[in-house]
Motif scaffolding. Structure first.
Motif, PDB file in Angstrom:
ATOM      1  N   VAL A   1       0.842  -1.196   0.000  1.00 50.04           N
ATOM      2  CA  VAL A   1       0.000   0.000   0.000  1.00 50.04           C
ATOM      3  C   VAL A   1       0.879   1.249   0.000  1.00 50.04           C
ATOM      4  O   VAL A   1       0.630   2.202  -0.747  1.00 50.04           O
ATOM      5  CB  VAL A   1      -0.958   0.012   1.208  1.00 50.04           C
ATOM      6  N   LEU A   2       1.914   1.236   0.830  1.00 52.24           N
ATOM      7  CA  LEU A   2       2.800   2.398   0.930  1.00 52.24           C
ATOM      8  C   LEU A   2       3.509   2.685  -0.391  1.00 52.24           C
ATOM      9  O   LEU A   2       3.710   3.843  -0.765  1.00 52.24           O
ATOM     10  CB  LEU A   2       3.824   2.172   2.042  1.00 52.24           C
ATOM     11  N   LYS A   3       3.885   1.638  -1.110  1.00 47.60           N
ATOM     12  CA  LYS A   3       4.536   1.836  -2.416  1.00 47.60           C
ATOM     13  C   LYS A   3       3.593   2.560  -3.372  1.00 47.60           C
ATOM     14  O   LYS A   3       3.996   3.483  -4.080  1.00 47.60           O
ATOM     15  CB  LYS A   3       4.949   0.486  -2.997  1.00 47.60           C
ATOM     16  N   LEU A   4       2.326   2.141  -3.387  1.00 52.70           N
ATOM     17  CA  LEU A   4       1.359   2.806  -4.253  1.00 52.70           C
ATOM     18  C   LEU A   4       1.113   4.235  -3.783  1.00 52.70           C
ATOM     19  O   LEU A   4       0.917   5.144  -4.589  1.00 52.70           O
ATOM     20  CB  LEU A   4       0.047   2.023  -4.282  1.00 52.70           C
ATOM     21  N   MET A   5       1.133   4.440  -2.467  1.00 55.37           N
ATOM     22  CA  MET A   5       0.935   5.779  -1.905  1.00 55.37           C
ATOM     23  C   MET A   5       2.106   6.718  -2.189  1.00 55.37           C
ATOM     24  O   MET A   5       1.997   7.921  -1.986  1.00 55.37           O
ATOM     25  CB  MET A   5       0.766   5.694  -0.389  1.00 55.37           C
ATOM     26  N   ARG A   6       3.236   6.143  -2.614  1.00 54.32           N
ATOM     27  CA  ARG A   6       4.500   6.874  -2.736  1.00 54.32           C
ATOM     28  C   ARG A   6       4.976   7.337  -1.358  1.00 54.32           C
ATOM     29  O   ARG A   6       5.416   8.481  -1.169  1.00 54.32           O
ATOM     30  CB  ARG A   6       4.369   8.069  -3.685  1.00 54.32           C
ATOM     31  N   LYS A   7       4.860   6.441  -0.414  1.00 52.34           N
ATOM     32  CA  LYS A   7       5.339   6.680   0.950  1.00 52.34           C
ATOM     33  C   LYS A   7       6.378   5.622   1.298  1.00 52.34           C
ATOM     34  O   LYS A   7       6.349   4.522   0.759  1.00 52.34           O
ATOM     35  CB  LYS A   7       4.175   6.612   1.953  1.00 52.34           C
ATOM     36  N   PRO A   8       7.300   5.917   2.222  1.00 57.26           N
ATOM     37  CA  PRO A   8       8.358   4.959   2.552  1.00 57.26           C
ATOM     38  C   PRO A   8       7.846   3.811   3.417  1.00 57.26           C
ATOM     39  O   PRO A   8       6.767   3.902   4.017  1.00 57.26           O
ATOM     40  CB  PRO A   8       9.367   5.804   3.326  1.00 57.26           C
ATOM     41  N   SER A   9       8.630   2.746   3.491  1.00 59.82           N
ATOM     42  CA  SER A   9       8.279   1.588   4.316  1.00 59.82           C
ATOM     43  C   SER A   9       8.062   2.007   5.764  1.00 59.82           C
ATOM     44  O   SER A   9       8.704   2.930   6.286  1.00 59.82           O
ATOM     45  CB  SER A   9       9.400   0.550   4.247  1.00 59.82           C
ATOM     46  N   PHE A  10       7.163   1.294   6.427  1.00 61.18           N
ATOM     47  CA  PHE A  10       6.840   1.601   7.821  1.00 61.18           C
ATOM     48  C   PHE A  10       8.039   1.374   8.743  1.00 61.18           C
ATOM     49  O   PHE A  10       8.064   1.884   9.860  1.00 61.18           O
ATOM     50  CB  PHE A  10       5.646   0.749   8.277  1.00 61.18           C
ATOM     51  N   LYS A  11       9.028   0.647   8.267  1.00 56.33           N
ATOM     52  CA  LYS A  11      10.207   0.412   9.110  1.00 56.33           C
ATOM     53  C   LYS A  11      10.906   1.725   9.452  1.00 56.33           C
ATOM     54  O   LYS A  11      11.559   1.853  10.500  1.00 56.33           O
ATOM     55  CB  LYS A  11      11.184  -0.546   8.426  1.00 56.33           C
ATOM     56  N   TYR A  12      10.747   2.726   8.581  1.00 53.04           N
ATOM     57  CA  TYR A  12      11.371   4.018   8.853  1.00 53.04           C
ATOM     58  C   TYR A  12      10.620   4.796   9.924  1.00 53.04           C
ATOM     59  O   TYR A  12      11.217   5.652  10.595  1.00 53.04           O
ATOM     60  CB  TYR A  12      11.496   4.833   7.569  1.00 53.04           C
ATOM     61  N   PHE A  13       9.325   4.504  10.078  1.00 50.34           N
ATOM     62  CA  PHE A  13       8.601   5.094  11.207  1.00 50.34           C
ATOM     63  C   PHE A  13       9.158   4.541  12.519  1.00 50.34           C
ATOM     64  O   PHE A  13       9.334   5.280  13.487  1.00 50.34           O
ATOM     65  CB  PHE A  13       7.098   4.802  11.109  1.00 50.34           C
ATOM     66  N   HIS A  14       9.440   3.238  12.541  1.00 52.51           N
ATOM     67  CA  HIS A  14      10.055   2.640  13.724  1.00 52.51           C
ATOM     68  C   HIS A  14      11.375   3.340  14.045  1.00 52.51           C
ATOM     69  O   HIS A  14      11.675   3.632  15.215  1.00 52.51           O
ATOM     70  CB  HIS A  14      10.310   1.146  13.503  1.00 52.51           C
ATOM     71  N   LYS A  15      12.172   3.599  13.004  1.00 50.81           N
ATOM     72  CA  LYS A  15      13.460   4.261  13.199  1.00 50.81           C
ATOM     73  C   LYS A  15      13.269   5.663  13.776  1.00 50.81           C
ATOM     74  O   LYS A  15      13.996   6.082  14.682  1.00 50.81           O
ATOM     75  CB  LYS A  15      14.216   4.367  11.868  1.00 50.81           C
ATOM     76  N   PHE A  16      12.279   6.387  13.240  1.00 49.37           N
ATOM     77  CA  PHE A  16      12.037   7.734  13.746  1.00 49.37           C
ATOM     78  C   PHE A  16      11.538   7.695  15.179  1.00 49.37           C
ATOM     79  O   PHE A  16      11.936   8.517  16.011  1.00 49.37           O
ATOM     80  CB  PHE A  16      11.031   8.472  12.855  1.00 49.37           C
ATOM     81  N   LYS A  17      10.657   6.753  15.470  1.00 47.72           N
ATOM     82  CA  LYS A  17      10.119   6.646  16.831  1.00 47.72           C
ATOM     83  C   LYS A  17      11.238   6.382  17.845  1.00 47.72           C
ATOM     84  O   LYS A  17      11.220   6.897  18.963  1.00 47.72           O
ATOM     85  CB  LYS A  17       9.060   5.545  16.910  1.00 47.72           C
ATOM     86  N   GLU A  18      12.223   5.592  17.441  1.00 42.61           N
ATOM     87  CA  GLU A  18      13.368   5.339  18.330  1.00 42.61           C
ATOM     88  C   GLU A  18      14.087   6.648  18.650  1.00 42.61           C
ATOM     89  O   GLU A  18      14.439   6.913  19.808  1.00 42.61           O
ATOM     90  CB  GLU A  18      14.346   4.369  17.661  1.00 42.61           C
ATOM     91  N   ARG A  19      14.288   7.477  17.637  1.00 46.37           N
ATOM     92  CA  ARG A  19      14.962   8.765  17.834  1.00 46.37           C
ATOM     93  C   ARG A  19      14.098   9.692  18.688  1.00 46.37           C
ATOM     94  O   ARG A  19      14.607  10.399  19.577  1.00 46.37           O
ATOM     95  CB  ARG A  19      15.274   9.401  16.477  1.00 46.37           C
ATOM     96  N   PHE A  20      12.796   9.709  18.394  1.00 42.38           N
ATOM     97  CA  PHE A  20      11.859  10.526  19.165  1.00 42.38           C
ATOM     98  C   PHE A  20      11.874  10.114  20.641  1.00 42.38           C
ATOM     99  O   PHE A  20      11.959  10.961  21.543  1.00 42.38           O
ATOM    100  CB  PHE A  20      10.447  10.369  18.583  1.00 42.38           C
ATOM    101  N   ASP A  21      11.783   8.815  20.902  1.00 43.33           N
ATOM    102  CA  ASP A  21      11.733   8.322  22.277  1.00 43.33           C
ATOM    103  C   ASP A  21      13.005   8.655  23.044  1.00 43.33           C
ATOM    104  O   ASP A  21      12.964   9.010  24.226  1.00 43.33           O
ATOM    105  CB  ASP A  21      11.494   6.806  22.290  1.00 43.33           C
ATOM    106  N   LYS A  22      14.156   8.549  22.375  1.00 45.17           N
ATOM    107  CA  LYS A  22      15.428   8.838  23.044  1.00 45.17           C
ATOM    108  C   LYS A  22      15.484  10.294  23.497  1.00 45.17           C
ATOM    109  O   LYS A  22      15.880  10.599  24.629  1.00 45.17           O
ATOM    110  CB  LYS A  22      16.599   8.534  22.100  1.00 45.17           C
ATOM    111  N   ILE A  23      15.094  11.207  22.597  1.00 44.40           N
ATOM    112  CA  ILE A  23      15.102  12.637  22.942  1.00 44.40           C
ATOM    113  C   ILE A  23      14.067  12.912  24.017  1.00 44.40           C
ATOM    114  O   ILE A  23      14.315  13.664  24.974  1.00 44.40           O
ATOM    115  CB  ILE A  23      14.840  13.495  21.692  1.00 44.40           C
ATOM    116  N   ASN A  24      12.907  12.296  23.899  1.00 45.49           N
ATOM    117  CA  ASN A  24      11.816  12.479  24.856  1.00 45.49           C
ATOM    118  C   ASN A  24      12.266  12.092  26.266  1.00 45.49           C
ATOM    119  O   ASN A  24      12.005  12.805  27.242  1.00 45.49           O
ATOM    120  CB  ASN A  24      10.627  11.620  24.415  1.00 45.49           C
ATOM    121  N   ILE A  25      12.937  10.952  26.353  1.00 40.72           N
ATOM    122  CA  ILE A  25      13.400  10.460  27.662  1.00 40.72           C
ATOM    123  C   ILE A  25      14.559  11.306  28.181  1.00 40.72           C
ATOM    124  O   ILE A  25      14.577  11.722  29.345  1.00 40.72           O
ATOM    125  CB  ILE A  25      13.816   8.977  27.548  1.00 40.72           C
TER     126      ILE A  25
END
Length: 647
Positions: free
Chosen positions: A471-495
């Motif tokens: 679905v993401l490929k058709l949407m022209r959006k990146p794989s959801f794995k990159y959301f996981h990567k961003f969330k890791e960065r977000f959580d680290k700064i948040n903490i």
């Protein structure tokens, strides 16, 4: 500064006389209430025309239910009538994704509905052509722009010809109107008849089939399938869209020709992206930044209240998302304002009497595309790709976030600004080094930390849109794995910063290529991440998007391969139910559905057999198929409600 009534563009004969005018050059008709602010298109067009020395009036939300006096009360303009449905397509404004009439209109005082007719551009233009047959009518705005060629109309479930056919308008301006209007006015002031305005960029018109196409030695012509052919063949209708999208996004596009009955539609190529000087000039016009005083007793205008203390820093979007119309209307290439112009507007806002020190948004269509462009312009000049970041970030794209980080810091130095928020959606994928591989990692980290530390009011909005790679490929959006990567960065700064912020991801159901199992996967994966969905967005087919073409035709316009799409009400509602896996009334249906398709693995993730989880009684949920999106974390994090309101 106390504003006088004459500080606004006139809306009545009394206001025209207040300015000492005995005639008008242009009269604008708009489906929105009149807010004299650079975020409201009708006001921008009015001020642009005024800057050319023209006498301009605006008739906001003219009544179409009485004797139609609103259309004749200001008389006949010297040059032309201008018509727009407003800031939104009138059908999107009036109806939800499930085709239910909305309870509120955000562009009307008090949010009152019923002040904007369906297909407003067509309705207004026809009335004017009937009352003033000899006066040219120019249509523009997003409704006209995205309906300039044969298009699928979701609300009537039909294929419609160019809006020029039904509106009977003489000329259409598509995209952002400043550049074509400048040339239109220049030629009219030189005495060129309106009927001769045939070779202006970013305009479209109809002419009789036997007439010769106007010459322009700088343009190439491309002919697409006629409207009648599109009515007979969905596949050939889909084939048109690839040409339309590519030519609309080129630096030097071709002129598009299409037969429509006994006429030929002529769509002239777009202008090059506005320069910094041009876009600054537009934003620096003498806006009062306020609704017209006529609304003082009718109540607040919701859309204005939302952006009252916000600053738009650029136009355009190079994301090219399949479901989005931003690039189709504003363009793929980014037009950025100068820091000087932005800071000048910040100062205006900061000195408004009711400013409390909080800017609600420093952003744009996507918050973090400011100043981004091709490193080598000649490469961009030849590019036909609809997206600069899908399926990967273009090697020629400069994605430096340094100018934006510096801008935020400059804004926050203003003595009256206590805090500036980023209310626009951020392209989180551009902040993930694993995806944005050519970027300077230090700059990405500095920007990410700056935003999370200083510019988030409790919640940071991002839009992964889905979890399925297909679905993401058709949407022209990146794989959801990159959301996981961003969330890791977000959580680290948040903490590390002890901020206690929430990350709010937005998702869409019923998008083309999305199967029921994809929605079950989405529900399971977001549950694992700790998100509980409160309201969700259903895909709404709107003109001029890849996803809408697929929805109607069943073919992907770039491959012409069949592509499955949820069409029926039942399919859409079933996909939607997976967002609410935690609701008791949905759980047996989910059990039956996933058991039937042999996905006991997903069933165990969503509703484990030893499930003891119960919905928190305090959690308000709204199980409606609509087009608004909010999320809440299952962990009941507390955050400052006052700041959220400011955001």
């Amino acid at each position: 500064m106390i504003n006088k009534l004459s500080d606004w563009l006139p809306t009545t004969n009394k206001e025209v006389k207040l300015r000492g005018w005995d005639y008008l050059d242009v009269i604008l008709f708009s489906g929105d209430a009149y807010v004299d602010h650079p975020a409201f298109g009708p006001a921008v067009i009015g001020r642009i025309l005024e800057s050319y020395g023209l006498k301009v009036a605006i008739v906001p939300q003219p009544s179409v239910h009485d004797n139609l006096q609103d259309f004749s009360k200001l008389g006949t303009p010297r040059l032309f009538f201008g018509v727009t449905a407003g800031e939104m397509d009138s059908m999107v404004s009036n109806y939800t994704a499930s085709k239910k009439r909305r309870d509120k209109d955000a562009y009307t005082p008090n949010g009152d509905k019923g002040f904007r007719p369906d297909y407003a551009s067509i309705v207004y233009s026809n009335i004017l052509k009937e009352k003033f047959p000899d006066t040219p009518v120019l249509i523009g705005g997003i409704e006209a722009s995205l309906r300039r060629v044969t298009h699928y109309d979701y609300w009537s479930d039909s294929l419609k010809p160019t809006i020029l056919t039904d509106s009977k308008a003489d000329l259409l301006v598509y995209g952002m109107g400043e550049q074509p209007l400048r040339e239109i006015v220049n030629l009219l002031q030189k005495g060129v008849p309106f009927s001769s305005l045939k070779t202006i960029n970013q305009t479209a018109f109809l002419q009789q089939k036997e007439e010769k196409i106007p010459k322009n030695k700088h343009w190439k012509d491309v002919t697409i399938n006629s409207h009648e052919v599109c009515l007979k063949s969905k596949k050939l209708f889909a084939a048109n869209f690839k040409i339309i999208e590519q030519e609309s996004n080129k630096i030097a596009g071709s002129r598009i020709l299409q037969k429509v009955g006994d006429t030929t539609l002529v769509i002239n190529p777009p202008y090059a992206t506005m320069t910094e000087k041009e876009i600054d000039a537009s934003f620096d016009l003498p806006f009062t930044r306020l609704p017209h005083p006529k609304y003082n007793k009718r109540g607040a205008i919701p859309a204005f209240e939302m952006i009252k203390f916000s600053i738009n820093i650029h136009r355009g979007c190079f994301g090219g998302c399949s479901f989005c119309t931003i690039s189709a209307h504003q363009g793929k290439f980014i037009a950025s304002r100068s820091q000087e112009s932005i800071l000048k507007e910040v100062d205006k806002v900061a000195n408004m009497p009711d400013f409390k020190g909080y800017l609600s948004d420093i952003g744009g269509p996507s918050a973090n595309m400011y100043k981004m462009k091709g490193k080598v312009q000649e490469i961009c000049d030849k590019c036909v790709a609809p997206s600069c970041i899908s399926p990967m970030v273009c090697y020629n794209l400069d994605t430096s976030h340094k100018p934006l980080t510096e801008l935020y810091k400059a804004v926050d130095k203003h003595p009256k600004v206590k805090k500036s928020f980023i209310g626009s959606g951020i392209r989180y994928d551009l902040l993930v080094p694993e995806f944005n591989k050519k970027a300077n990692v230090t700059e990405l980290d500095e920007y990410t930390e700056e935003v999370i530390t200083n510019h988030v009011s409790g919640r940071l909005k991002v839009a992964p849109e889905h979890t399925s790679d297909n679905v993401l490929k058709l949407m022209r959006k990146p794989s959801f794995k990159y959301f996981h990567k961003f969330k890791e960065r977000f959580d680290k700064i948040n903490i590390r910063k002890k901020l206690n912020l929430q990350l709010i991801p937005y998702f869409i159901s019923s998008h083309p290529a999305c199967e029921l199992e994809d929605m079950a996967n989405l529900a399971a994966e977001t549950k694992d991440l700790g998100f509980q969905l409160e309201q969700v967005q259903g895909f709404t087919p709107t003109p001029m998007t890849v996803a809408t073409v697929i929805y109607y035709s069943g073919y992907h316009p770039y491959t012409l391969k069949p592509t499955k799409t949820p069409i029926s009400k039942k399919e859409k509602e079933e996909q939607h139910r997976f967002f609410f896996w935690y609701k008791k009334e949905n759980q047996q249906w989910i059990r039956n559905t996933l058991t039937k398709v042999g996905r006991s693995d997903l069933l165990q993730k969503l509703i484990p057999s030893n499930n003891s989880w119960r919905k928190n009684k305090d959690t308000k949920t709204k199980d409606t198929f609509d087009d608004t999106v909010t999320f809440i974390s299952r962990k009941k994090k507390k955050f400052n409600r006052k700041n959220v309101k400011n955001n």
